[in-house]
Design a protein around this motif. Sequence first.
Motif, mmCIF file in Angstrom:
data_model
loop_
_atom_site.group_PDB
_atom_site.id
_atom_site.type_symbol
_atom_site.label_atom_id
_atom_site.label_comp_id
_atom_site.label_asym_id
_atom_site.label_seq_id
_atom_site.Cartn_x
_atom_site.Cartn_y
_atom_site.Cartn_z
ATOM 1 N N ALA A 129 41.458 45.283 39.932
ATOM 2 C CA ALA A 129 42.225 44.144 40.446
ATOM 3 C C ALA A 129 41.531 42.825 40.098
ATOM 4 C CB ALA A 129 42.400 44.275 41.951
ATOM 5 N N TRP A 130 40.206 42.783 40.196
ATOM 6 C CA TRP A 130 39.453 41.575 39.845
ATOM 7 C C TRP A 130 39.649 41.236 38.373
ATOM 8 C CZ3 TRP A 130 36.972 37.860 42.388
ATOM 9 C CH2 TRP A 130 36.140 37.031 41.685
ATOM 10 N N ALA A 166 42.137 42.166 36.421
ATOM 11 C CA ALA A 166 43.531 41.843 36.144
ATOM 12 C C ALA A 166 43.869 40.411 36.552
ATOM 13 C CB ALA A 166 44.445 42.828 36.855
ATOM 14 N N THR A 167 43.242 39.898 37.604
ATOM 15 C CA THR A 167 43.552 38.549 38.066
ATOM 16 C C THR A 167 42.655 37.486 37.443
ATOM 17 O OG1 THR A 167 42.093 38.755 39.984
ATOM 18 C CG2 THR A 167 44.396 39.406 40.278
ATOM 19 N N ARG A 168 41.705 37.904 36.638
ATOM 20 C CA ARG A 168 40.773 36.934 36.042
ATOM 21 C C ARG A 168 41.490 35.932 35.145
ATOM 22 N NH1 ARG A 168 35.847 39.030 32.528
ATOM 23 N NH2 ARG A 168 37.597 39.888 31.378
ATOM 24 N N LEU A 214 44.612 35.029 35.248
ATOM 25 C CA LEU A 214 45.469 34.181 36.073
ATOM 26 C C LEU A 214 44.654 33.077 36.740
ATOM 27 C CD1 LEU A 214 48.282 33.648 37.245
ATOM 28 C CD2 LEU A 214 47.696 35.214 39.085
ATOM 29 N N ARG A 215 43.477 33.423 37.244
ATOM 30 C CA ARG A 215 42.614 32.412 37.860
ATOM 31 C C ARG A 215 42.146 31.395 36.828
ATOM 32 N NH1 ARG A 215 38.200 35.220 39.225
ATOM 33 N NH2 ARG A 215 39.024 37.238 38.702
ATOM 34 N N THR A 230 45.055 29.052 36.044
ATOM 35 C CA THR A 230 45.257 28.128 37.155
ATOM 36 C C THR A 230 44.277 26.960 37.072
ATOM 37 O OG1 THR A 230 46.012 29.945 38.548
ATOM 38 C CG2 THR A 230 45.321 27.950 39.668
#
Length: 62
Positions: A27-28, A30-32, A34-35, A38
């Motif tokens: 999960a970390w 996969a969201t890297r 996106l962060r 942003t």
Amino acid sequence: MNDLSFGATLVIWCGAAAAISGGLALAWRATRSLRRLTGRVEDFVDDWQGLTPAPASPPAPA
């Protein structure tokens, strides 16, 4: 009453801990992106509004 020995129970709990930590790592990862995106959008909006420039960009011409 309980068919599992202490060793088997320990193996099951270790497997569960490994599965949970692997899921959290996935999960970390996969969201890297996106962060990161942003943060870049935030820098763009700051530059667009004329606030202080992002650390990596040169100052805007006066």
